[in-house]
Design a protein around this motif. Sequence first.
Motif, PDB file in Angstrom:
ATOM      1  N   VAL A  84       0.864  -1.242   0.098  1.00 44.37           N
ATOM      2  CA  VAL A  84      -0.094  -0.078  -0.028  1.00 44.37           C
ATOM      3  C   VAL A  84       0.794   1.303   0.100  1.00 44.37           C
ATOM      4  N   VAL A  85       1.762   1.213   1.097  1.00 49.79           N
ATOM      5  CA  VAL A  85       2.498   2.455   1.021  1.00 49.79           C
ATOM      6  C   VAL A  85       3.778   2.522   0.798  1.00 49.79           C
ATOM      7  N   THR A  86       3.942   1.929  -0.639  1.00 52.21           N
ATOM      8  CA  THR A  86       4.999   1.643  -1.382  1.00 52.21           C
ATOM      9  C   THR A  86       6.080   2.699  -1.228  1.00 52.21           C
ATOM     10  N   GLY A  87       7.019   2.358  -0.663  1.00 46.85           N
ATOM     11  CA  GLY A  87       8.204   3.454  -0.696  1.00 46.85           C
ATOM     12  C   GLY A  87       8.413   4.281   0.467  1.00 46.85           C
ATOM     13  N   GLU A  88       7.094   4.211   1.357  1.00 44.86           N
ATOM     14  CA  GLU A  88       7.650   4.713   2.809  1.00 44.86           C
ATOM     15  C   GLU A  88       8.691   4.199   3.379  1.00 44.86           C
ATOM     16  N   SER A  89       9.722   5.045   3.967  1.00 46.77           N
ATOM     17  CA  SER A  89      11.000   4.422   4.335  1.00 46.77           C
ATOM     18  C   SER A  89      10.636   3.569   5.810  1.00 46.77           C
ATOM     19  N   LEU A  90      11.327   2.499   5.901  1.00 43.47           N
ATOM     20  CA  LEU A  90      11.180   1.888   7.329  1.00 43.47           C
ATOM     21  C   LEU A  90      11.324   2.791   8.474  1.00 43.47           C
ATOM     22  N   ALA A  91      12.336   3.745   8.281  1.00 45.80           N
ATOM     23  CA  ALA A  91      12.658   4.899   9.305  1.00 45.80           C
ATOM     24  C   ALA A  91      11.363   5.732   9.638  1.00 45.80           C
ATOM     25  N   ASP A  92      10.665   5.992   8.666  1.00 48.20           N
ATOM     26  CA  ASP A  92       9.442   6.893   9.113  1.00 48.20           C
ATOM     27  C   ASP A  92       8.255   5.843   9.687  1.00 48.20           C
ATOM     28  N   THR A  93       8.175   4.895   9.091  1.00 49.06           N
ATOM     29  CA  THR A  93       7.465   3.758   9.876  1.00 49.06           C
ATOM     30  C   THR A  93       7.306   3.458  11.391  1.00 49.06           C
ATOM     31  N   VAL A  94       8.904   3.474  11.611  1.00 51.73           N
ATOM     32  CA  VAL A  94       9.296   3.135  12.961  1.00 51.73           C
ATOM     33  C   VAL A  94       9.186   4.364  13.665  1.00 51.73           C
ATOM     34  N   ARG A  95       9.358   5.694  13.167  1.00 52.03           N
ATOM     35  CA  ARG A  95       9.047   6.849  13.963  1.00 52.03           C
ATOM     36  C   ARG A  95       7.528   6.945  14.326  1.00 52.03           C
ATOM     37  N   MET A  96       6.840   6.556  13.618  1.00 50.95           N
ATOM     38  CA  MET A  96       5.373   6.704  13.983  1.00 50.95           C
ATOM     39  C   MET A  96       5.107   5.619  15.238  1.00 50.95           C
ATOM     40  N   ALA A  97       5.568   4.561  14.930  1.00 49.26           N
ATOM     41  CA  ALA A  97       5.405   3.254  16.025  1.00 49.26           C
ATOM     42  C   ALA A  97       6.028   3.701  17.253  1.00 49.26           C
ATOM     43  N   LYS A 109      12.432  -8.586   6.194  1.00 50.74           N
ATOM     44  CA  LYS A 109      13.410  -9.556   5.253  1.00 50.74           C
ATOM     45  C   LYS A 109      14.882  -9.321   5.166  1.00 50.74           C
ATOM     46  N   ILE A 110      14.929  -7.694   5.470  1.00 46.98           N
ATOM     47  CA  ILE A 110      16.303  -7.225   5.218  1.00 46.98           C
ATOM     48  C   ILE A 110      17.229  -7.393   6.411  1.00 46.98           C
ATOM     49  N   GLU A 111      18.382  -7.774   6.112  1.00 45.55           N
ATOM     50  CA  GLU A 111      19.550  -7.804   7.175  1.00 45.55           C
ATOM     51  C   GLU A 111      19.642  -6.361   7.839  1.00 45.55           C
ATOM     52  N   GLY A 112      19.609  -6.258   9.119  1.00 43.24           N
ATOM     53  CA  GLY A 112      20.146  -5.001   9.659  1.00 43.24           C
ATOM     54  C   GLY A 112      18.875  -4.102   9.825  1.00 43.24           C
ATOM     55  N   ALA A 113      17.728  -4.308   9.421  1.00 44.95           N
ATOM     56  CA  ALA A 113      16.560  -3.680   9.474  1.00 44.95           C
ATOM     57  C   ALA A 113      16.134  -3.350  10.947  1.00 44.95           C
ATOM     58  N   ALA A 114      16.282  -4.410  11.908  1.00 45.10           N
ATOM     59  CA  ALA A 114      15.935  -4.195  13.257  1.00 45.10           C
ATOM     60  C   ALA A 114      16.874  -3.426  14.020  1.00 45.10           C
ATOM     61  N   ARG A 115      18.140  -3.527  13.572  1.00 47.48           N
ATOM     62  CA  ARG A 115      19.228  -2.596  14.147  1.00 47.48           C
ATOM     63  C   ARG A 115      19.112  -1.205  13.795  1.00 47.48           C
ATOM     64  N   LEU A 116      18.635  -0.830  12.664  1.00 44.48           N
ATOM     65  CA  LEU A 116      18.397   0.446  12.112  1.00 44.48           C
ATOM     66  C   LEU A 116      17.127   0.963  12.913  1.00 44.48           C
ATOM     67  N   ALA A 117      16.124   0.122  12.948  1.00 44.98           N
ATOM     68  CA  ALA A 117      14.912   0.552  13.708  1.00 44.98           C
ATOM     69  C   ALA A 117      15.274   1.017  15.254  1.00 44.98           C
ATOM     70  N   ALA A 118      16.129   0.223  15.671  1.00 49.41           N
ATOM     71  CA  ALA A 118      16.658   0.370  17.239  1.00 49.41           C
ATOM     72  C   ALA A 118      17.292   1.841  17.372  1.00 49.41           C
ATOM     73  N   VAL A 125      13.106  -1.770  20.956  1.00 50.50           N
ATOM     74  CA  VAL A 125      12.728  -2.690  19.757  1.00 50.50           C
ATOM     75  C   VAL A 125      13.104  -4.086  19.647  1.00 50.50           C
ATOM     76  N   ILE A 126      12.304  -5.027  19.601  1.00 45.90           N
ATOM     77  CA  ILE A 126      12.533  -6.424  19.678  1.00 45.90           C
ATOM     78  C   ILE A 126      12.799  -6.922  18.272  1.00 45.90           C
ATOM     79  N   ASN A 127      13.572  -7.657  18.035  1.00 44.14           N
ATOM     80  CA  ASN A 127      13.828  -8.213  16.429  1.00 44.14           C
ATOM     81  C   ASN A 127      12.889  -9.599  16.340  1.00 44.14           C
ATOM     82  N   ALA A 128      11.958  -9.739  15.552  1.00 40.80           N
ATOM     83  CA  ALA A 128      11.122 -10.714  15.394  1.00 40.80           C
ATOM     84  C   ALA A 128      11.643 -11.463  14.226  1.00 40.80           C
ATOM     85  N   GLY A 129      12.867 -11.310  13.699  1.00 40.14           N
ATOM     86  CA  GLY A 129      13.546 -11.826  12.814  1.00 40.14           C
ATOM     87  C   GLY A 129      14.005 -10.886  11.678  1.00 40.14           C
ATOM     88  N   ASP A 130      15.003 -10.673  11.137  1.00 37.82           N
ATOM     89  CA  ASP A 130      15.292  -9.960  10.045  1.00 37.82           C
ATOM     90  C   ASP A 130      16.550 -10.696   9.328  1.00 37.82           C
TER      91      ASP A 130
END
Lengths: 307, 307, 307
Positions: A84-97, A109-118, A125-130
């Motif tokens: 749906v929101v093709t292209g919104e960055s992970l960073a912006d979604t994490v800021r919302m949360a 699915k991307i390596e390092g996504a959880a570390r970036l979010a943290a 932030v808990i990594n449920a798998g990346d």
Amino acid sequence: MASEMKGRDFIAITDFTRGELESIFELADSMKKYAKSGLQTLHGKILVTLFFEPSTRTRLSFETAMLRLGGAVTGFADPSYSRVVTGESLADTVRMADSYGNVILLRHKIEGAARLAAEIASIPVINAGDGTQHHPTQTLTDLYTIRNEFGSIDGIRIAILGDLKHTRSASSLCLGLTHYKDVQLYLVSPEELKAKEEVKDYIRGRGMDFIETDNVENVIPEVDVLYVTRLQKERMSDPAEYERVKGSYFITRQMLERAKKGMIIMHHLPRIDEIPIDIDYTPHARYFQQASLGLPVRMALLSKIVE
Amino acid sequence: MASEMKGRDFIAITDFTRGELESIFELADSMKKYAKSGLQTLHGKILVTLFFEPSTRTRLSFETAMLRLGGAVTGFADPSYSRVVTGESLADTVRMADSYGNVILLRHKIEGAARLAAEIASIPVINAGDGTQHHPTQTLTDLYTIRNEFGSIDGIRIAILGDLKHTRSASSLCLGLTHYKDVQLYLVSPEELKAKEEVKDYIRGRGMDFIETDNVENVIPEVDVLYVTRLQKERMSDPAEYERVKGSYFITRQMLERAKKGMIIMHHLPRIDEIPIDIDYTPHARYFQQASLGLPVRMALLSKIVE
Amino acid sequence: MASEMKGRDFIAITDFTRGELESIFELADSMKKYAKSGLQTLHGKILVTLFFEPSTRTRLSFETAMLRLGGAVTGFADPSYSRVVTGESLADTVRMADSYGNVILLRHKIEGAARLAAEIASIPVINAGDGTQHHPTQTLTDLYTIRNEFGSIDGIRIAILGDLKHTRSASSLCLGLTHYKDVQLYLVSPEELKAKEEVKDYIRGRGMDFIETDNVENVIPEVDVLYVTRLQKERMSDPAEYERVKGSYFITRQMLERAKKGMIIMHHLPRIDEIPIDIDYTPHARYFQQASLGLPVRMALLSKIVE
């Protein structure tokens, strides 16, 4: 003594010390009695689930853990979000949360996504798998299951079986085992699906022995724990090679005849056909109990880190 | 006197005795006043929804019922789940839910799925519809609506209309009516979509009379309840036959001219065009009230069986 | 003095008076301190989310707001629902939600869907965006952000930038600004994507001045608020024209050199590339704070209207 864990992220199993893991396991022991009734210790707290990749088991066990602690849950459960929101960055979604909740649970699915979010989020932030290496709460569950069975993880003899190249719970368990002493680790896989060099380098760096082999039969009599993962045809470049080797990675009752009496079989589930149903009725099967233990250990983790 | 129901599964409407159904209806009467405010009687309990087939109405009414009782909800709402973990067995999914929750709500397209789940799970399993015969909580709602309208279900004259072969709520209602005395049942359908032999055998075995017909017009003046279900073109082998008969199964105001004054029209919803909107404004329409009554009756069921 | 708001619908930003908006903003101020902890004022109440169009941000902020007030949430999050019950009328879905919940949150692509829902439902309906003109809770958030920054909305100088024809939050903000005095509004868009005549007619009718232009650069130095929306290629009939103008609607640091010192940039998010990441680190960026303020203001709205 374990350090204070409030507000901490949990991105890799190596983020916590052995003492910190032990303090989680001890709390998990006492959480078992609340697994069907519940507490109110996280009343008023909200878990935000950001699952860019679906995982019903991991999501449900965390949602249940949060609800059992009196907390609440919001978020999204599957990647239709990203359509749906093709292209919104992970960073912006994490800021919302980050501005809504008290703790974020991220799957990507991307390596390092959880570390970036943290790095972005002020709440834990808990990594449920990346990526292909980290799934620390699965490893927490796995280690807790071993500890529950044998009383200790030190000195354990364990074989991890299957696609060690792509299975994140397998890599994460390898990393997690380095917290313990005198572990004998067998990495059993087809040549093409061997554990990645960076995982093996890390293990070596921590001084843990391991043996790589593609011979399942020889390894089974040696181990206390047989940790099975799925071998997928599409992961191998040569279909003929897959057909040749697959038999070795599908467990049979016959293969278990030479196993130690107390040997346990683990699997992070869901399984497809790598463990046939008749194994469920052997005294070796421990994967359903493993799944159950995911609940008290996740209750313990949330209790430790949510502020 | 109704037996204790704590911990019981609810897979088919015939699993409960007439007395047990009555005890649910009596509790539902007292639940009506909490339908907008809520209780705390299931505080700390978790409903796990396993919807392998989507059903927004059934899911939302159960989620609301659980929340109104102070409980919490987790699970999955649609079959995108099954796309993901292709091949995981129903049994393994049920084992997971069993270790997390206090009650399971299962929807599945395969006949017998709920019964299988109930055999595996130690916690109560409620069938939210499986196969083509069972949808017991819809039937509970239907029977409660009739009881609410006429004071009693004994002696009722009822026509069930439409696709009686594939509509699980129609079959389930037939089974449910066998709990009551002197029911006159009309099964009104095109020849091709007649109720299954096994359903009719069951009814006969319980000593209940029924009349099969394809003539809607003649039946309407005879009945207290007209239970409408949807007729789908794709269910009939001959499109020409569908065009020929469909007019008989789409209710019109004109068809209602010869109906009894107190006759009520029921429908489990969603409806498409089998009941046009102008019928909503006749004194016969009772399908919206029927939908509302699904809430107190489900609150009552959960209260009875969740331990 | 603001009138009593219990039981009121919120379909368009113009449904509430300026005094009523102010009473929401004042309550939002006091809600800020509960944004991470929570209250129990809506304990026992249920929000039903009917999202016929997905919107993760709007849905999560409302779910969080309801949970923070001690309430509960059920509903559906995405339009896969509509795939399933093809053809069920909006009216029937709303009737179901009306009989279950205490407040309905509706998102729909069709203009007027929320107004229709409000006519049918006896409980309050909140418009989470419908058609191309109304998204009143986004506007509530936008106005609250401006008030939070400048202390007042009267006298503000604001440019709304981008696709003013199709962006519902842009139209809704235009309508909302008419509640205030001495607002100077710049509508900045390509010729083809100018605000609709009916929106401009409404603004004129309320006596508010506005200037239409396609020159972003000239407007930036004039304003206190730069409200950016997304320009989508597929909305323009001529791709060449899109390529020609797009540069003007993608904000750059260079464009901001002539901005007032206290000028703030707002965006309802998600953004794609219309605001590059390096703008986040300028003192002008206010879109993340804007997203955060959506929580207390929605908590305030729910507190005001849920009975």
